[in-house]
Design a protein around this motif. Structure first.
Motif, mmCIF file in Angstrom:
data_model
loop_
_atom_site.group_PDB
_atom_site.id
_atom_site.type_symbol
_atom_site.label_atom_id
_atom_site.label_comp_id
_atom_site.label_asym_id
_atom_site.label_seq_id
_atom_site.Cartn_x
_atom_site.Cartn_y
_atom_site.Cartn_z
ATOM 1 N N ILE A 132 0.851 -1.124 -0.121
ATOM 2 C CA ILE A 132 -0.076 0.005 -0.011
ATOM 3 C C ILE A 132 0.937 1.098 -0.101
ATOM 4 C CG2 ILE A 132 -2.143 -1.130 1.161
ATOM 5 C CD1 ILE A 132 -1.769 0.508 3.642
ATOM 6 N N LYS A 133 2.147 0.983 0.254
ATOM 7 C CA LYS A 133 2.923 2.344 0.371
ATOM 8 C C LYS A 133 3.633 2.640 -1.193
ATOM 9 C CE LYS A 133 4.163 3.150 4.943
ATOM 10 N NZ LYS A 133 4.105 1.623 5.818
ATOM 11 N N ARG A 134 3.261 1.676 -1.958
ATOM 12 C CA ARG A 134 3.829 1.630 -3.226
ATOM 13 C C ARG A 134 2.810 2.528 -4.138
ATOM 14 N NH1 ARG A 134 6.870 -3.736 -4.400
ATOM 15 N NH2 ARG A 134 7.802 -4.187 -2.564
ATOM 16 N N PRO A 135 3.298 2.956 -5.468
ATOM 17 C CA PRO A 135 2.502 3.650 -6.194
ATOM 18 C C PRO A 135 1.737 2.524 -7.089
ATOM 19 C CG PRO A 135 4.555 4.229 -6.909
ATOM 20 C CD PRO A 135 4.732 3.506 -5.430
ATOM 21 N N GLY A 136 0.657 2.746 -7.925
ATOM 22 C CA GLY A 136 0.267 1.628 -8.828
ATOM 23 C C GLY A 136 -0.989 0.936 -8.224
ATOM 24 N N CYS A 137 -1.413 0.170 -8.786
ATOM 25 C CA CYS A 137 -2.460 -0.655 -8.136
ATOM 26 C C CYS A 137 -2.347 -2.169 -8.446
ATOM 27 C CB CYS A 137 -3.862 -0.469 -8.685
ATOM 28 S SG CYS A 137 -4.101 -0.006 -10.403
ATOM 29 N N ASP B 190 -8.336 -3.115 3.935
ATOM 30 C CA ASP B 190 -7.498 -1.772 3.839
ATOM 31 C C ASP B 190 -6.821 -1.822 2.538
ATOM 32 O OD1 ASP B 190 -8.331 -1.144 6.209
ATOM 33 O OD2 ASP B 190 -6.433 -1.413 7.453
ATOM 34 N N ILE B 191 -6.153 -3.097 2.136
ATOM 35 C CA ILE B 191 -5.506 -3.133 0.803
ATOM 36 C C ILE B 191 -6.368 -2.732 -0.319
ATOM 37 C CG2 ILE B 191 -4.387 -4.711 -0.599
ATOM 38 C CD1 ILE B 191 -3.454 -6.204 1.940
ATOM 39 N N LEU B 192 -7.403 -3.421 -0.413
ATOM 40 C CA LEU B 192 -8.476 -3.040 -1.430
ATOM 41 C C LEU B 192 -8.534 -1.431 -1.579
ATOM 42 C CD1 LEU B 192 -11.008 -5.984 -1.540
ATOM 43 C CD2 LEU B 192 -9.021 -5.878 -2.783
ATOM 44 N N LEU B 193 -9.096 -0.900 -0.334
ATOM 45 C CA LEU B 193 -9.599 0.467 -0.501
ATOM 46 C C LEU B 193 -8.380 1.261 -1.013
ATOM 47 C CD1 LEU B 193 -12.087 1.731 0.343
ATOM 48 C CD2 LEU B 193 -11.239 2.275 2.669
ATOM 49 N N ASP B 194 -7.139 1.133 -0.732
ATOM 50 C CA ASP B 194 -5.980 1.731 -0.943
ATOM 51 C C ASP B 194 -5.798 1.497 -2.568
ATOM 52 O OD1 ASP B 194 -3.305 3.122 -0.461
ATOM 53 O OD2 ASP B 194 -2.750 1.500 -1.466
ATOM 54 N N LYS B 195 -5.918 0.554 -2.966
ATOM 55 C CA LYS B 195 -5.726 0.032 -4.431
ATOM 56 C C LYS B 195 -6.756 0.697 -5.135
ATOM 57 C CE LYS B 195 -1.556 -1.362 -3.790
ATOM 58 N NZ LYS B 195 -0.395 -0.646 -4.437
#
Ligand code: KG4
Ligand code: ZN
Length: 339
Positions: A203-208, A246-251
């Motif tokens: 989640i700290k990385r750019p892109g999805c 949390d991961i899905l929301l961020d991406k």
């Protein structure tokens, strides 16, 4: 345009399914047999799956025709999932439908399973192209922009396990049957999602793009330290779901930003595939996403033939039919499908 009716078959994994759907958005028959043979195996055994498809497919087709009160001559086309998936099952379904198409002299349509997951909402709701898709299933995990039938841009995908696989592997470690997703969801209802913290990978990385293998390892390490009583199991399930949401929301937010960057105006967002049946994830995402969000009903999120029939209808309306020498393919990227 006159009403068109399609017979469709799905055999790419462990569901043997047959449906009859028409372009007036009516489901005239919907037969599905979820194979129980894999329950205690932690995953699908390809050889067992193809044999089961062989044993059941023709009966399901007969029963679908009977329930719809139609005969083969009143169909406008015959469709099958021809990839991606387990090759044995794909061969069974594709060969059977090609034979029917040949005998009845109806067009054959080779449906991409991912396109079927992506388009099925259009059978139920007014979702207009272009729209954003998050496909979360047992075999796939990716963000797409659906620009039109047969026209997709992939924005990101998992670098290792699919999300369904992560659910199934965690379930196996907890001693639960296959498929593990629905069982994790059920047990999580009695669990404390704040008790354990699993890594919110990428989640700290750019892109999805996604990565789920680290979470799996983190669950494995934790389980070695736990007594594994009933409450522990429920807390692991709830904490795992918290982590995934949390991961899905961020991406999702990153995928929306990417579509904006590409200058593609998106209003509608579709979440589909087996994991999209998860009520906890659905509620979480519904609360926090600012687009028109569409989920197929849970029974059309997991594998079924209605979605194959609907994708077949959309393709038939554009005259995208296939010749009888179309080879089923275990890998078949959605951006590479042809009209
Ligand atoms: O779309 P699908 O039926 O088959 C593929 O195309 O792969 O997805 C199956 C996956 C399995 O991994 C299963 O555990 C997961 O979807 N799944 C769920 C739920 N229902 C099915 N995962 C989480 N929560 C659920 N309620
Ligand atoms: Zn699927």
């Amino acid at each position: 345009m006159s009403n068109k009716t399609i017979l469709a078959v799905e055999t790419s994994c462990d569901e043997t399914a047959v449906a009859i759907v028409n372009s007036n958005k009516q489901i005239l028959a919907h037969e599905i047999l979820s194979q129980k043979e894999h329950k205690t195996c932690g995953g699908v055994i390809p050889e067992v799956a193809s044999r089961a498809h062989m044993n059941h497919l023709s009966n399901l087709i007969e029963s679908a025709i009977e329930k719809s009160n139609l005969d083969f001559s009143s169909l406008d086309a015959i469709a099958a999932t021809s990839g991606p998936g387990l090759i044995g099952g794909l061969i069974v379904g594709t060969m059977m439908t090609k034979a029917i198409a040949h005998v009845t002299k109806k067009p054959f349509i080779a449906v991409n399973h991912l396109e079927a997951h992506a388009l099925v909402v259009r059978l139920l709701y007014e979702v207009k192209f272009p729209f954003l898709v998050l496909l979360i299933s047992g075999g796939h995990c990716q963000f797409l922009i659906a620009q039109d039938v047969s026209k997709y841009i992939k924005l990101g995908e998992t670098l290792d396990d699919s999300l369904g696989e992560a659910f199934d592997k965690v379930a196996k470690m907890l001693g639960l049957d296959y498929p593990g997703g629905p069982l994790i969801e059920k047990l999580a209802k009695n669990g404390d999602g704040t008790r354990f913290h699993f890594p919110r990978a990428m989640i700290k990385r750019p892109g999805c793009n996604f990565s789920f293998s680290g979470i799996k390892t983190s669950v494995k390490n934790l389980l070695q330290k736990l007594e594994m009583n009933e409450q522990d199991i429920c807390d692991v399930c709830a904490s795992f779901q918290e982590c995934i949401s949390d991961i899905l929301l961020d991406k999702v937010n990153k995928a929306i930003a990417m579509a904006e960057f590409l200058n593609i105006k998106i209003h509608d967002f579709v979440i589909s595939g087996g994991v999209a049946a998860n009520e906890f994830l659905r509620e979480r995402l519904e609360k926090q996403i600012n687009l028109n969000l569409f989920f197929p009903p849970p029974h059309l999120c997991t594998d079924n033939a209605v979605m194959v029939g609907w994708a077949g209808i959309e393709r038939l309306q554009k005259n995208y039919t296939n010749s009888l020498d179309f080879p089923p393919r275990s890998r078949w990227e959605l951006e590479k499908i042809l009209p």
